[in-house]
Scaffold this motif. Structure first.
Motif, PDB file in Angstrom:
ATOM      1  N   GLU A  11     -65.516 -52.488  59.216  1.00  0.00           N
ATOM      2  CA  GLU A  11     -66.129 -52.435  57.893  1.00  0.00           C
ATOM      3  C   GLU A  11     -65.510 -53.367  56.883  1.00  0.00           C
ATOM      4  OE1 GLU A  11     -66.256 -48.133  57.170  1.00  0.00           O
ATOM      5  OE2 GLU A  11     -67.869 -47.888  58.415  1.00  0.00           O
ATOM      6  N   TYR A  64     -72.617 -54.883  65.173  1.00  0.00           N
ATOM      7  CA  TYR A  64     -71.943 -53.473  65.885  1.00  0.00           C
ATOM      8  C   TYR A  64     -72.458 -52.269  65.321  1.00  0.00           C
ATOM      9  CZ  TYR A  64     -68.284 -50.140  66.356  1.00  0.00           C
ATOM     10  OH  TYR A  64     -67.756 -48.852  66.711  1.00  0.00           O
ATOM     11  N   ASN A  65     -72.762 -51.342  66.095  1.00  0.00           N
ATOM     12  CA  ASN A  65     -73.230 -50.012  65.650  1.00  0.00           C
ATOM     13  C   ASN A  65     -72.208 -48.790  65.996  1.00  0.00           C
ATOM     14  OD1 ASN A  65     -74.372 -47.458  65.565  1.00  0.00           O
ATOM     15  ND2 ASN A  65     -75.936 -47.927  67.003  1.00  0.00           N
ATOM     16  N   PRO A  66     -71.664 -48.354  64.679  1.00  0.00           N
ATOM     17  CA  PRO A  66     -70.463 -47.664  64.801  1.00  0.00           C
ATOM     18  C   PRO A  66     -70.632 -46.248  65.465  1.00  0.00           C
ATOM     19  CG  PRO A  66     -71.124 -47.887  62.442  1.00  0.00           C
ATOM     20  CD  PRO A  66     -71.963 -48.746  63.352  1.00  0.00           C
ATOM     21  N   ASP A  67     -71.911 -45.781  65.871  1.00  0.00           N
ATOM     22  CA  ASP A  67     -71.967 -44.807  66.654  1.00  0.00           C
ATOM     23  C   ASP A  67     -71.318 -45.032  68.161  1.00  0.00           C
ATOM     24  OD1 ASP A  67     -73.670 -43.631  64.855  1.00  0.00           O
ATOM     25  OD2 ASP A  67     -75.535 -44.190  65.689  1.00  0.00           O
TER      26      ASP A  67
ATOM     27  N   GLN B 137     -79.713 -56.491  62.440  1.00  0.00           N
ATOM     28  CA  GLN B 137     -78.603 -57.396  62.016  1.00  0.00           C
ATOM     29  C   GLN B 137     -77.373 -56.462  61.902  1.00  0.00           C
ATOM     30  OE1 GLN B 137     -80.449 -59.848  59.193  1.00  0.00           O
ATOM     31  NE2 GLN B 137     -80.590 -61.487  60.532  1.00  0.00           N
ATOM     32  N   ALA B 139     -76.450 -52.988  62.587  1.00  0.00           N
ATOM     33  CA  ALA B 139     -76.888 -51.791  63.388  1.00  0.00           C
ATOM     34  C   ALA B 139     -75.861 -50.409  62.972  1.00  0.00           C
ATOM     35  CB  ALA B 139     -76.655 -52.047  64.851  1.00  0.00           C
ATOM     36  N   SER B 140     -76.551 -49.493  62.124  1.00  0.00           N
ATOM     37  CA  SER B 140     -75.890 -48.460  61.960  1.00  0.00           C
ATOM     38  C   SER B 140     -76.597 -47.318  61.631  1.00  0.00           C
ATOM     39  CB  SER B 140     -74.736 -48.693  60.523  1.00  0.00           C
ATOM     40  OG  SER B 140     -74.309 -47.542  59.904  1.00  0.00           O
ATOM     41  N   ALA B 141     -76.257 -46.077  61.779  1.00  0.00           N
ATOM     42  CA  ALA B 141     -77.200 -44.968  61.553  1.00  0.00           C
ATOM     43  C   ALA B 141     -76.910 -44.384  60.377  1.00  0.00           C
ATOM     44  CB  ALA B 141     -76.843 -43.781  62.610  1.00  0.00           C
TER      45      ALA B 141
END
Lengths: 188, 279
Positions: A11, A64-67, B137, B139-141
């Motif tokens: 982040e 990047y998907n922090p999940d 672009q 990607a986050s929930a």
């Protein structure tokens, strides 16, 4: 001292904090270099791969998907890049005789053998095995290396490579059989 | 378990990849079969040799490596900015030229013919991304993270919304542009159905081919294109459009959530432009 977790570093990196990105690089550079070295067999190619990989990671960091765990995502991006790079014509050939002096020194600093003959035998065997690994087809080499170098489970490797566990298991078994035959052929 | 099955599972057995039940079954066979037991010992010895060879793989990147990478990534970013700036300058010049031509045409031929294209464009964008696993672009929930990223990238406040209480998951966001206006894509998923939400700033947006519907004080624009439903609302300085293969009633609360989050939750002053009803 508290360690900042990967997601926080990502982040911060995304807000332009270069120190945070440097911390991420420092955290993963050893693991990445070992993986790159095991797959290429020489320092120059391994360093080039690491450099390309981290620059690529920097570019795709917003995706990047922090999940998901950063380490898994990182390894997935890195191995995909390695696959692309390893499919290109090799810049440096790898064979028993040209495994570079970096590995030579690493072997020498390894656990001391009881006698010089035993030490030489171990050194030759490690060189032979790593050279044989470098000759494995890429689709076998990557899961094989992730298993034996990083001690990852089949499930973790399947997540990284986005493959079914059964495929990962088969590829590691085929890789192991090839290396085993190579070791046995040298023993005779 | 016979010898063939045992030998096929020897490697995962030795690497500890089997369930306790499978381990026990193979253990029992090995106990009673000398050949398989010898094969197991031989394979185990080779695995030990392979692992030992990997143990000597060096780790020799120096401490300055991370600094070099950071410096290179900065350079890369700066180069990208310069290229972007050049493109932006060229695009701005093109936009000015187009605006002049468009105003001349408008004076000659009445209302703008681009409205239908805008709806068609949004539908085309929706179809382009609907089958991609996650086209975001960012990607986050996390709605706050996505909102912050898109707001920063696009220069206006974009509002991603947490819809998890409705069984809808946020996948992330994507920045774009529509006829010069910054456009945010938000991707959500309800089960396996993709929901795309667009937020467009300052859109003077003729929502042609749509019906109008009044709902809780909001004037909504609704259209059905095959299986795909589009619901739009113009509020304040933005237009919110939701597209998905769902029923209109399911999309209306999603539009309202995004409109309410825009700082006009209490008395939304809607700014509706002339609408052509679908005949």
């Amino acid at each position: 001292m508290t360690t900042i977790d990967d997601t926080t570093l990502v982040e911060r990196s995304l807000t332009g904090d270069t120190e945070a990105f440097a911390a991420l690089v420092e955290r993963y550079q050893s693991a990445l270099f070992r993986l790159a070295y095991a797959m290429t067999g020489n320092r120059e190619d391994a360093e080039d791969l690491c450099q390309e990989c981290f620059l690529h990671i920097y570019r795709v960091l917003p995706k990047y998907n922090p999940d998901y765990r950063f380490s898994t995502w990182f390894k997935r991006v890195a191995t995909n890049l390695f696959i692309d790079q390893l499919r290109k014509p090799r810049r440096r050939e790898t064979c028993v005789d040209c495994i570079d002096d970096v590995l030579e020194r690493a072997i020498e600093s390894w656990e001391p053998a009881p006698d010089p003959e035993e030490a030489a035998c171990r050194r030759d065997e490690a060189k032979r095995i790593l050279s044989a690994v470098n000759r494995l087809p890429t689709e076998l080499r990557i899961p094989f290396t992730l298993r034996y170098l990083d001690d990852l489970s089949f499930k973790e490797i399947a997540e990284i490579l986005d493959l079914p566990i059964g495929t990962v298991s088969t590829r590691i078994r085929r890789g192991t059989e090839i290396i085993r035959r190579a070791i046995e052929a040298e023993d005779i | 378990m016979d010898c063939r099955e045992t030998r096929e599972t020897l490697l995962p057995y030795l690497l500890g990849e089997l369930t306790p039940e499978e381990m026990m079954e193979i253990g029992q066979h090995l106990h009673s079969c000398k050949d398989c037991s010898l094969e197991k010992n031989s394979l185990a010895a080779h695995i030990t040799k392979i692992a030992a060879a990997f143990n000597v793989v060096p780790d020799c990147l120096d401490k300055s490596f991370a600094r070099r990478i950071v410096a290179q990534s900065r350079e890369q970013q700066q180069r990208k900015r310069v290229v972007r700036w050049r493109w932006a300058t060229a695009a701005a010049a093109a936009v000015v030229c187009l605006a002049v031509v468009a105003s001349l045409l408008l004076h000659q031929s009445g209302p703008s013919p681009t409205a239908t294209v805008q709806i068609a464009g949004l539908l085309a964008d929706y179809r382009q991304y609907v089958d991609k696993p996650n086209p975001a672009q960012m990607a986050s929930a996390n709605a706050e993270v996505v909102s912050a990223w898109l707001s920063k990238e696009l220069g206006f406040r974009v509002h991603a919304v947490d819809l998890s209480n409705r069984g809808i998951t946020l996948l992330g966001g994507r920045r774009c542009e529509l006829n010069g206006a910054p456009l945010a894509f938000l991707f959500y998923e309800k089960g396996e159905t993709r929901i795309t939400v667009y937020q467009i700033k300052g859109a003077r947006f003729a929502l042609e081919k749509l019906d109008t519907k009044l709902c809780n004080g909001h004037k909504l624009h609704v259209g059905r294109f095959g299986n795909t439903t589009l619901v739009a609302c113009q509020s304040g300085d933005r237009t919110v459009v939701v597209i998905a293969e769902l029923e209109t009633e399911e999309l209306i609360p999603i539009v309202q959530k995004h409109t309410a989050q825009g700082g006009h939750a209490s008395a939304p002053k809607l700014k509706i432009y002339p609408v052509v009803r679908r005949s």
